[in-house]
Write an enzyme that holds these catalytic residues in place. Structure first.
Site, PDB file in Angstrom:
ATOM      1  N   CYS A 187       0.836  -1.204   0.000  1.00  0.00           N
ATOM      2  CA  CYS A 187       0.000   0.000   0.000  1.00  0.00           C
ATOM      3  C   CYS A 187       0.877   1.264   0.000  1.00  0.00           C
ATOM      4  O   CYS A 187       1.590   1.533   0.970  1.00  0.00           O
ATOM      5  CB  CYS A 187      -0.906  -0.041   1.227  1.00  0.00           C
ATOM      6  N   CYS A 240       0.153   3.784   2.773  1.00  0.00           N
ATOM      7  CA  CYS A 240       0.643   3.230   4.042  1.00  0.00           C
ATOM      8  C   CYS A 240       2.139   3.504   4.198  1.00  0.00           C
ATOM      9  O   CYS A 240       2.599   3.870   5.283  1.00  0.00           O
ATOM     10  CB  CYS A 240       0.391   1.719   4.113  1.00  0.00           C
TER      11      CYS A 240
END
Length: 98
Positions: free
Chosen positions: A23, A26
């Protein structure tokens, strides 16, 4: 899952970071979280949960998108946010629940 329950049940504020290694947002937030821990006067434990490895914990906390952040106070969720969060906003939230 027992160690997760012990962690969030501590007397310190616990910010749980639900993330995945693939991600991109993230990964961007990792720097923000590192800066958060370095902030003067912030006493918080950050607990990382990789949603691919900790699927049961993510499902139990109804995580539907990543990154998701849940702030636990005395074992109970006090604040929740999905998506990127500016450092100043995180600091404000933590100060609010001290």
């Amino acid at each position: 899952m027992d160690s997760f329950q012990e962690t969030i049940g501590s007397k310190r504020l616990v910010l749980v970071d639900f993330f995945a290694v693939w991600c991109k947002p993230c990964r961007k937030m990792r720097t923000v979280l590192e800066r958060l821990q370095a902030e003067e006067g912030i006493d918080i434990h950050i607990h990382d949960v990789d949603v691919d490895r900790g699927r049961r914990i993510a499902l139990a906390n109804k995580v539907q998108s990543i990154p998701t952040y849940i702030l636990f106070k005395d074992g109970e969720p006090a604040w929740r946010h999905s998506g990127e969060v500016p450092l100043d906003d995180l600091v404000d939230v933590i100060q609010k629940f001290k």
